[in-house]
Each structure stands twice: as C-alpha cells, then as structure tokens.
Design a protein around this motif. Structure first.
Motif, PDB file in Angstrom:
ATOM      1  N   ALA A   1      16.473  -9.603   7.439  1.00  0.00           N
ATOM      2  CA  ALA A   1      17.489  -8.612   8.256  1.00  0.00           C
ATOM      3  C   ALA A   1      18.833  -8.685   7.739  1.00  0.00           C
ATOM      4  N   ASP A   2      19.119  -9.772   7.099  1.00  0.00           N
ATOM      5  CA  ASP A   2      20.522 -10.317   6.846  1.00  0.00           C
ATOM      6  C   ASP A   2      20.879  -9.689   5.353  1.00  0.00           C
ATOM      7  N   ALA A   3      19.810  -9.309   4.648  1.00  0.00           N
ATOM      8  CA  ALA A   3      20.130  -8.433   3.344  1.00  0.00           C
ATOM      9  C   ALA A   3      21.110  -7.409   3.368  1.00  0.00           C
ATOM     10  N   PRO A   4      22.199  -7.682   2.452  1.00  0.00           N
ATOM     11  CA  PRO A   4      23.252  -6.619   2.800  1.00  0.00           C
ATOM     12  C   PRO A   4      22.679  -5.267   2.147  1.00  0.00           C
ATOM     13  N   GLU A   5      22.063  -5.208   1.135  1.00  0.00           N
ATOM     14  CA  GLU A   5      21.398  -3.940   0.383  1.00  0.00           C
ATOM     15  C   GLU A   5      20.249  -3.419   1.269  1.00  0.00           C
ATOM     16  N   ARG A   6      19.885  -4.093   2.501  1.00  0.00           N
ATOM     17  CA  ARG A   6      18.796  -3.414   3.122  1.00  0.00           C
ATOM     18  C   ARG A   6      18.574  -2.173   3.317  1.00  0.00           C
ATOM     19  N   HIS A   7      19.692  -1.610   4.096  1.00  0.00           N
ATOM     20  CA  HIS A   7      19.415  -0.018   4.342  1.00  0.00           C
ATOM     21  C   HIS A   7      19.524   0.690   3.027  1.00  0.00           C
ATOM     22  N   VAL A   8      20.099   0.528   1.804  1.00  0.00           N
ATOM     23  CA  VAL A   8      20.110   1.243   0.685  1.00  0.00           C
ATOM     24  C   VAL A   8      18.708   1.069   0.171  1.00  0.00           C
ATOM     25  N   VAL A   9      17.851  -0.050   0.042  1.00  0.00           N
ATOM     26  CA  VAL A   9      16.601  -0.341  -0.323  1.00  0.00           C
ATOM     27  C   VAL A   9      15.533   0.690   0.474  1.00  0.00           C
ATOM     28  N   LEU A  10      15.609   0.427   1.833  1.00  0.00           N
ATOM     29  CA  LEU A  10      14.682   1.214   2.775  1.00  0.00           C
ATOM     30  C   LEU A  10      15.025   2.582   2.728  1.00  0.00           C
ATOM     31  N   GLU A  11      16.257   3.234   2.561  1.00  0.00           N
ATOM     32  CA  GLU A  11      16.586   4.554   2.447  1.00  0.00           C
ATOM     33  C   GLU A  11      15.959   5.222   1.069  1.00  0.00           C
ATOM     34  N   ALA A  12      15.898   4.534   0.171  1.00  0.00           N
ATOM     35  CA  ALA A  12      15.586   4.715  -1.129  1.00  0.00           C
ATOM     36  C   ALA A  12      13.874   4.877  -1.181  1.00  0.00           C
ATOM     37  N   HIS A  13      13.266   3.797  -0.447  1.00  0.00           N
ATOM     38  CA  HIS A  13      11.895   3.900  -0.375  1.00  0.00           C
ATOM     39  C   HIS A  13      11.495   5.119   0.346  1.00  0.00           C
ATOM     40  N   VAL A  14      12.206   5.401   1.566  1.00  0.00           N
ATOM     41  CA  VAL A  14      11.963   6.703   2.536  1.00  0.00           C
ATOM     42  C   VAL A  14      12.010   7.926   1.652  1.00  0.00           C
ATOM     43  N   ALA A  15      13.079   8.036   0.600  1.00  0.00           N
ATOM     44  CA  ALA A  15      13.041   9.052  -0.335  1.00  0.00           C
ATOM     45  C   ALA A  15      11.906   9.083  -1.374  1.00  0.00           C
ATOM     46  N   ASP A  16      11.571   8.181  -1.683  1.00  0.00           N
ATOM     47  CA  ASP A  16      10.247   7.952  -2.584  1.00  0.00           C
ATOM     48  C   ASP A  16       9.038   8.173  -1.786  1.00  0.00           C
ATOM     49  N   LEU A  17       9.045   8.015  -0.677  1.00  0.00           N
ATOM     50  CA  LEU A  17       7.907   8.278   0.164  1.00  0.00           C
ATOM     51  C   LEU A  17       7.588   9.556   0.337  1.00  0.00           C
TER      52      LEU A  17
ATOM     53  N   ALA B   1       0.768  -1.211   0.067  1.00  0.00           N
ATOM     54  CA  ALA B   1       0.025   0.044   0.094  1.00  0.00           C
ATOM     55  C   ALA B   1       0.887   1.293   0.035  1.00  0.00           C
ATOM     56  N   ALA B   2       1.795   1.150   0.481  1.00  0.00           N
ATOM     57  CA  ALA B   2       3.023   2.364   0.705  1.00  0.00           C
ATOM     58  C   ALA B   2       3.898   2.282  -0.793  1.00  0.00           C
ATOM     59  N   GLY B   3       3.715   1.492  -1.623  1.00  0.00           N
ATOM     60  CA  GLY B   3       4.284   1.466  -3.075  1.00  0.00           C
ATOM     61  C   GLY B   3       5.364   0.478  -3.035  1.00  0.00           C
TER      62      GLY B   3
ATOM     63  N   THR C   1       7.694  -2.593  -3.980  1.00  0.00           N
ATOM     64  CA  THR C   1       7.441  -3.660  -4.886  1.00  0.00           C
ATOM     65  C   THR C   1       7.717  -4.936  -3.960  1.00  0.00           C
ATOM     66  N   LEU C   2       7.445  -6.237  -4.474  1.00  0.00           N
ATOM     67  CA  LEU C   2       7.720  -7.392  -3.631  1.00  0.00           C
ATOM     68  C   LEU C   2       9.347  -7.723  -3.500  1.00  0.00           C
ATOM     69  N   GLU C   3      10.049  -7.085  -4.465  1.00  0.00           N
ATOM     70  CA  GLU C   3      11.576  -7.318  -4.122  1.00  0.00           C
ATOM     71  C   GLU C   3      12.137  -6.480  -2.958  1.00  0.00           C
ATOM     72  N   GLN C   4      11.307  -5.110  -3.028  1.00  0.00           N
ATOM     73  CA  GLN C   4      11.732  -4.331  -1.858  1.00  0.00           C
ATOM     74  C   GLN C   4      10.974  -4.889  -0.612  1.00  0.00           C
ATOM     75  N   ILE C   5      10.103  -5.555  -0.624  1.00  0.00           N
ATOM     76  CA  ILE C   5       9.528  -6.175   0.723  1.00  0.00           C
ATOM     77  C   ILE C   5      10.241  -7.393   0.970  1.00  0.00           C
ATOM     78  N   GLU C   6      10.623  -7.972   0.135  1.00  0.00           N
ATOM     79  CA  GLU C   6      11.694  -9.140   0.381  1.00  0.00           C
ATOM     80  C   GLU C   6      12.793  -8.757   1.238  1.00  0.00           C
ATOM     81  N   VAL C   7      13.527  -7.577   0.721  1.00  0.00           N
ATOM     82  CA  VAL C   7      14.698  -7.009   1.449  1.00  0.00           C
ATOM     83  C   VAL C   7      14.214  -6.856   2.612  1.00  0.00           C
ATOM     84  N   LEU C   8      13.203  -5.976   2.934  1.00  0.00           N
ATOM     85  CA  LEU C   8      12.407  -5.451   4.075  1.00  0.00           C
ATOM     86  C   LEU C   8      12.375  -6.626   5.198  1.00  0.00           C
TER      87      LEU C   8
END
Length: 139
Positions: A73-89, A59-61, A63-70
């Motif tokens: 907790a061990d995903a190396p790119e987790r913070h990068v993906v989440l920071e990009a999503h915050v910027a998009d929000l 609902a917050a926009g 993708t399933l790939e981003q949700i998978e990273v979310l």
C-alpha cells in the motif's frame, strides 16, 4: 492443524502448489511467514489470503513485480502500475470478445473452410489491411 497455523506443505497442498513456489514467493518478498522454534515456516491467515491474492492476480496476467506493488500500500508507483494493469485487462477482454465472436461465427458458418468465408474474414479484416494486432503475445 489450526486454520491459522499452516506448514509450507499444508499451504502448498491447500492451493495445489509445489512448496518451491511458496519459497520463491518468500524469496522475492511476497510472503513473510513466521518461524517456529525449530525454524520451520508457519503461515497464518494473513499469509493464506496473500497466497490467494497472488494466485488470482497471476491468473489475471500480473507479473510478480506487479503483484508486489499491489500488495504494498505504500508503493509510490502503486496506482500507476494498477492503472496500467486495468488498461491491459480491458485490452485483453476486448480481444477475447473479438475472438469469441469469431469462434461463434465459425461454429455457425456453413463454409468448409472458414478462412474462405467472406463474413469470417471480417473478423480479421483489421489485420488484413495492415493494422497491428491488438494481442500481447507475451501472455
């Protein structure tokens, strides 16, 4: 039905989803339900929470790939993906605020055609001078 032992149909019904959606989320690795002796999926409370997280994230926009990273907790790119999503929000919230102001002006405007109202045109002035739209048309 115990609250910590849901069938796929019960869980789908609980969230207003089709069962194929839950199967797809399982196929892409977002859900990992246990199986009973007959091989039927059984969803525990942790999976129920994951479905709620997936729905809120979609609902917050995200993708399933981003949700998978979310959810990993061990995903190396987790913070990068989440920071990009915050910027998009943040960008989308700014656009929504701009749209809200434009709509409120249109509600109050006495012009029959708001597109001819000079004050209304201010809301789209950045586009009129050639600035690229700030809208992500993919969403």
């Amino acid at each position: 039905m115990k609250s910590n032992d849901w069938s796929i149909g019960e869980l789908a019904s609980r969230f207003g989803l089709a069962t194929h959606v839950l199967r797809h989320w399982e196929d892409v690795g977002l859900l990992q339900p246990a199986r009973d002796a007959a091989g039927r999926r059984r969803f525990g409370q942790d999976e129920v929470v994951r479905v709620a997280v997936i729905l809120r994230s979609k609902a917050a926009g995200m993708t399933l790939e981003q949700i998978e990273v979310l959810l990993d907790a061990d995903a190396p790119e987790r913070h990068v993906v989440l920071e990009a999503h915050v910027a998009d929000l943040d960008r989308r919230m700014e656009e929504m605020q701009h749209s809200r102001e434009m709509t409120l002006h249109a509600l109050r405007c006495r012009a029959h055609d708001v597109a001819n109202c000079p004050r209304f045109k201010e809301h789209v002035g950045d586009l009129l001078v050639g600035d690229p739209p700030r809208v992500d048309w993919k969403h």
